[in-house]
Write a protein that holds these residues in place. Structure first.
Motif, mmCIF file in Angstrom:
data_model
loop_
_atom_site.group_PDB
_atom_site.id
_atom_site.type_symbol
_atom_site.label_atom_id
_atom_site.label_comp_id
_atom_site.label_asym_id
_atom_site.label_seq_id
_atom_site.Cartn_x
_atom_site.Cartn_y
_atom_site.Cartn_z
ATOM 1 N N UNK A 186 3.324 -1.801 9.071
ATOM 2 C CA UNK A 186 4.663 -1.448 9.576
ATOM 3 C C UNK A 186 5.340 -0.477 8.613
ATOM 4 N N UNK A 187 5.237 -0.778 7.304
ATOM 5 C CA UNK A 187 5.873 0.095 6.296
ATOM 6 C C UNK A 187 5.254 1.499 6.299
ATOM 7 N N UNK A 188 3.989 1.576 6.727
ATOM 8 C CA UNK A 188 3.327 2.895 6.789
ATOM 9 C C UNK A 188 3.558 3.572 8.145
ATOM 10 N N UNK A 189 4.411 2.981 8.968
ATOM 11 C CA UNK A 189 4.821 3.639 10.221
ATOM 12 C C UNK A 189 4.182 3.083 11.482
ATOM 13 N N UNK A 190 3.369 2.045 11.338
ATOM 14 C CA UNK A 190 2.678 1.509 12.517
ATOM 15 C C UNK A 190 3.526 0.488 13.268
ATOM 16 N N UNK A 211 -4.427 -0.429 -7.956
ATOM 17 C CA UNK A 211 -5.705 0.260 -7.751
ATOM 18 C C UNK A 211 -5.463 1.548 -6.986
ATOM 19 N N UNK A 212 -6.217 2.582 -7.351
ATOM 20 C CA UNK A 212 -6.151 3.837 -6.602
ATOM 21 C C UNK A 212 -7.449 3.989 -5.817
ATOM 22 N N UNK A 213 -7.341 4.458 -4.602
ATOM 23 C CA UNK A 213 -8.552 4.633 -3.793
ATOM 24 C C UNK A 213 -8.377 5.811 -2.853
ATOM 25 N N UNK A 214 -9.501 6.500 -2.602
ATOM 26 C CA UNK A 214 -9.465 7.635 -1.649
ATOM 27 C C UNK A 214 -9.260 7.126 -0.230
ATOM 28 N N UNK A 215 -9.919 5.999 0.084
ATOM 29 C CA UNK A 215 -9.822 5.424 1.433
ATOM 30 C C UNK A 215 -9.480 3.939 1.308
ATOM 31 N N UNK A 216 -8.709 3.462 2.259
ATOM 32 C CA UNK A 216 -8.380 2.017 2.289
ATOM 33 C C UNK A 216 -8.706 1.476 3.675
ATOM 34 N N UNK A 217 -9.378 0.315 3.700
ATOM 35 C CA UNK A 217 -9.565 -0.400 4.974
ATOM 36 C C UNK A 217 -8.771 -1.702 4.903
ATOM 37 N N UNK A 218 -7.850 -1.868 5.838
ATOM 38 C CA UNK A 218 -7.078 -3.122 5.912
ATOM 39 C C UNK A 218 -7.890 -4.096 6.771
ATOM 40 N N UNK A 219 -8.373 -5.163 6.137
ATOM 41 C CA UNK A 219 -9.231 -6.140 6.825
ATOM 42 C C UNK A 219 -8.747 -7.546 6.478
ATOM 43 N N UNK A 275 0.872 -1.186 0.000
ATOM 44 C CA UNK A 275 0.000 0.000 0.000
ATOM 45 C C UNK A 275 0.903 1.229 0.000
ATOM 46 N N UNK A 276 0.689 2.123 -0.962
ATOM 47 C CA UNK A 276 1.487 3.360 -0.997
ATOM 48 C C UNK A 276 0.575 4.553 -0.774
ATOM 49 N N UNK A 277 1.019 5.470 0.076
ATOM 50 C CA UNK A 277 0.258 6.699 0.276
ATOM 51 C C UNK A 277 0.660 7.676 -0.812
ATOM 52 N N UNK A 278 -0.312 8.223 -1.546
ATOM 53 C CA UNK A 278 0.002 9.257 -2.534
ATOM 54 C C UNK A 278 -0.633 10.560 -2.059
ATOM 55 N N UNK A 279 -0.511 11.593 -2.863
ATOM 56 C CA UNK A 279 -0.946 12.908 -2.379
ATOM 57 C C UNK A 279 -2.413 12.928 -1.928
ATOM 58 N N UNK A 280 -3.294 12.434 -2.838
ATOM 59 C CA UNK A 280 -4.718 12.518 -2.495
ATOM 60 C C UNK A 280 -5.384 11.144 -2.424
ATOM 61 N N UNK A 306 -0.832 -5.120 -6.276
ATOM 62 C CA UNK A 306 -1.068 -6.546 -6.032
ATOM 63 C C UNK A 306 0.129 -7.373 -6.493
ATOM 64 N N UNK A 307 0.139 -8.629 -6.052
ATOM 65 C CA UNK A 307 1.261 -9.524 -6.374
ATOM 66 C C UNK A 307 1.397 -9.708 -7.881
ATOM 67 N N UNK A 308 0.273 -9.627 -8.626
ATOM 68 C CA UNK A 308 0.348 -9.794 -10.090
ATOM 69 C C UNK A 308 0.576 -8.443 -10.788
ATOM 70 N N UNK A 309 0.991 -7.430 -10.007
ATOM 71 C CA UNK A 309 1.306 -6.074 -10.481
ATOM 72 C C UNK A 309 0.090 -5.222 -10.802
ATOM 73 N N UNK A 310 -1.109 -5.790 -10.691
ATOM 74 C CA UNK A 310 -2.308 -4.945 -10.864
ATOM 75 C C UNK A 310 -2.260 -3.851 -9.801
#
Ligand SMILES: Cc1cc2nc3c(=O)[nH]c(=O)nc-3n(C[C@H](O)[C@H](O)[C@H](O)COP(=O)(O)OP(=O)(O)OC[C@H]3O[C@@H](n4cnc5c(N)ncnc54)[C@H](O)[C@@H]3O)c2cc1C
Length: 434
Positions: free
Chosen positions: A193-197, A165-173, A148-153, A159-163
């Motif tokens: 962890x990579x996002x600082x948690x 997706x862009x999303x305004x909000x993400x829920x990790x479930x 998961x990468x944080x971008x500006x907006x 995904x593992x197959x390189x697909x």
């Protein structure tokens, strides 16, 4: 052909994981978003498996014990102790049951445990699947998220197959790290962890215990009801009454699974930090007195018989004989008449506390839930949003919350999922109404 860059479309919400918490979050999101805005949002679930809800299917031995009438907070565990209570105060277990009922999952009680009326997990998964369709929530199957990468907006989810997706909000479930054959391999810990948690190391709970196995192996497959006490240097750590199953490696069964989390919490790098013993009390005090008298009677009545006949009618033969061997350390071929008063007391003491040295737990592969996960003090209990990464939410087992055996883990997954979905709907809805 134009050289203009192609605009990538941005989803309103992307949910990683189509398990209990992810599906509840998706449905709650779409329901509240349409209430706030009068329209449907673009929401997508990415699921690693070829179907949703595989763990729900396996739950409660295929019967899905989805809640419990006894919702005292001591059934939930977290390093941040008040977090589960705060969440469950917002989306209460009663609210969860009415949410499920609205999906077509009425429930029934069996003792304190709550099950779907059908007593089949597959009907719960089906009800969720139909609701996802009704709410126009798309699921991308066989899609394993890698990053998961944080971008500006927005967020970029790769995904593992390189697909991508862009999303305004993400829920990790995406669940915890137990039962990996059902899709949960602890992937979320790395992203968070990579996002600082901060992430607490995962450990197994609701899992079998490994003990010295000379006795348990000989009795493998046999069950009995017992008062199970877990102690360390005579200090009682946990206690549970219920069924115990003897196995090749140690002890299992509902009563043992229930206290296994305590063993895990005293385990660091697979090593116990304190010595531990399990004691099985097979009879209460009145019964023990009766057995003491019965043994005395048998010594005079059946003195010429061999020891293997002493506990006939008191315990299943194999279990009784193994208990006598443990208590007396003598062959079963000796005559009952040779037993002394001290021997009788040794037998009664073992019936009262049949001891097994605990060596550890079975691994995460065998567990029903995960202790540890993302530190909940870095998430808001009002919304399930990350305090570090705005727009990022988490729910369910990926967080450092685990429940006892008895419907607590699914309650946590549903409750935290609904709260996450509803919170994103309120946030996205208020932005879209501007
Ligand atoms: C055998 C068994 C029996 C159980 N019985 C009960 C019970 O009776 N009652 C109870 O309360 N609890 C029970 N539990 C525990 C309960 O099922 C879980 O705590 C609960 O399902 C957790 O919900 P979740 O949404 O956090 O995770 P899950 O339901 O595990 O869902 C997570 C989903 O995320 C997907 N995923 C993981 N990684 C990725 C990725 N990289 N990309 C895309 N998708 C991903 C997984 O495939 C999975 O579908 C049981 C567990 C097991 C293993």
């Amino acid at each position: 052909m134009s050289d203009a860059p192609v605009e990538e479309s941005i989803l309103d919400l992307l949910i990683i994981g189509g398990g209990a918490s992810g599906m509840a979050a998706a449905i709650a999101f779409q329901k509240y978003y349409s209430e706030v805005t009068g329209k449907k949002a673009q929401v997508l679930i990415l699921e690693k498996n070829d179907r949703v809800g595989k763990k729900i299917l396996a739950s409660g031995n295929g019967r899905c014990n989805l809640s419990n009438q006894d919702m005292k907070i001591n059934h939930f565990h977290s390093q941040n102790r008040s977090f589960p209570q705060e969440v469950l105060d917002r989306i209460t277990p009663t609210f969860v049951l009415s949410f499920l009922e609205n999906l077509g999952i009425p429930t029934v009680n069996e003792g304190p445990k709550i099950f779907p009326m059908s007593k089949t997990s597959s009907s719960v998964v089906d009800a969720f699947r139909f609701a996802l369709d009704d709410y126009e929530i798309h699921v991308e199957y066989d899609t394993s998220v890698a990053k998961i990468q944080r971008e500006e907006k927005s967020f970029r989810v790769i995904c593992a197959d390189s697909a991508c997706y862009l999303a305004r909000f993400v829920i990790v479930a995406c669940g915890g790290a137990c039962a990996p054959t059902l899709g949960t391999t602890g992937d979320g810990y790395r992203w968070l962890h990579d996002l600082g948690h901060k992430v607490y190391a995962p450990k197994p709970s609701i899992v079998q215990l490994v003990t010295d196995n000379s006795v348990t192996k000989a009795l493998s497959g046999l069950k009995l009801d017992a008062d199970v006490s877990l102690s360390s240097n005579d200090m009682l750590l946990a206690h549970q009454y219920g069924e115990v199953l003897f196995t090749d490696y140690g002890l299992s069964g509902p009563a043992v699974l229930q206290i296994s989390g305590v063993v895990s919490r005293y385990t660091v790098k697979k090593q116990l930090t304190v010595p531990m013993t399990i004691s099985l009390k097979l009879f209460d005090e009145m019964e023990l007195q009766k057995i003491r008298e019965e043994i005395g009677k048998r010594i005079s009545l059946f003195g010429q018989r061999t020891l293997d006949q002493l506990l006939l009618g008191i315990l299943p033969a194999k279990i009784g004989n193994m208990l006598l061997k443990t208590a007396l350390q003598r062959p079963l071929s000796i005559l009952i008449s040779t037993l002394s008063n001290e021997d009788i007391e040794k037998i009664v003491r073992t019936l009262k506390a049949w001891k097994f040295t605990v060596l550890g737990t079975k691994s995460l592969e065998h567990a029903q839930t995960t202790i540890g996960g993302a530190d909940t003090s870095e998430f808001s209990f009002e919304t399930m949003q990350s305090n570090l990464v705005p727009g990022l939410y988490a729910c369910g087992e990926v967080l450092d919350v685990d429940g006892d055996c008895g419907g607590y883990n699914l309650t946590w997954a549903f409750s935290s999922g609904i709260l996450a979905g509803r919170s994103v709907a309120i946030e996205a809805g208020s932005q879209d109404a501007d």
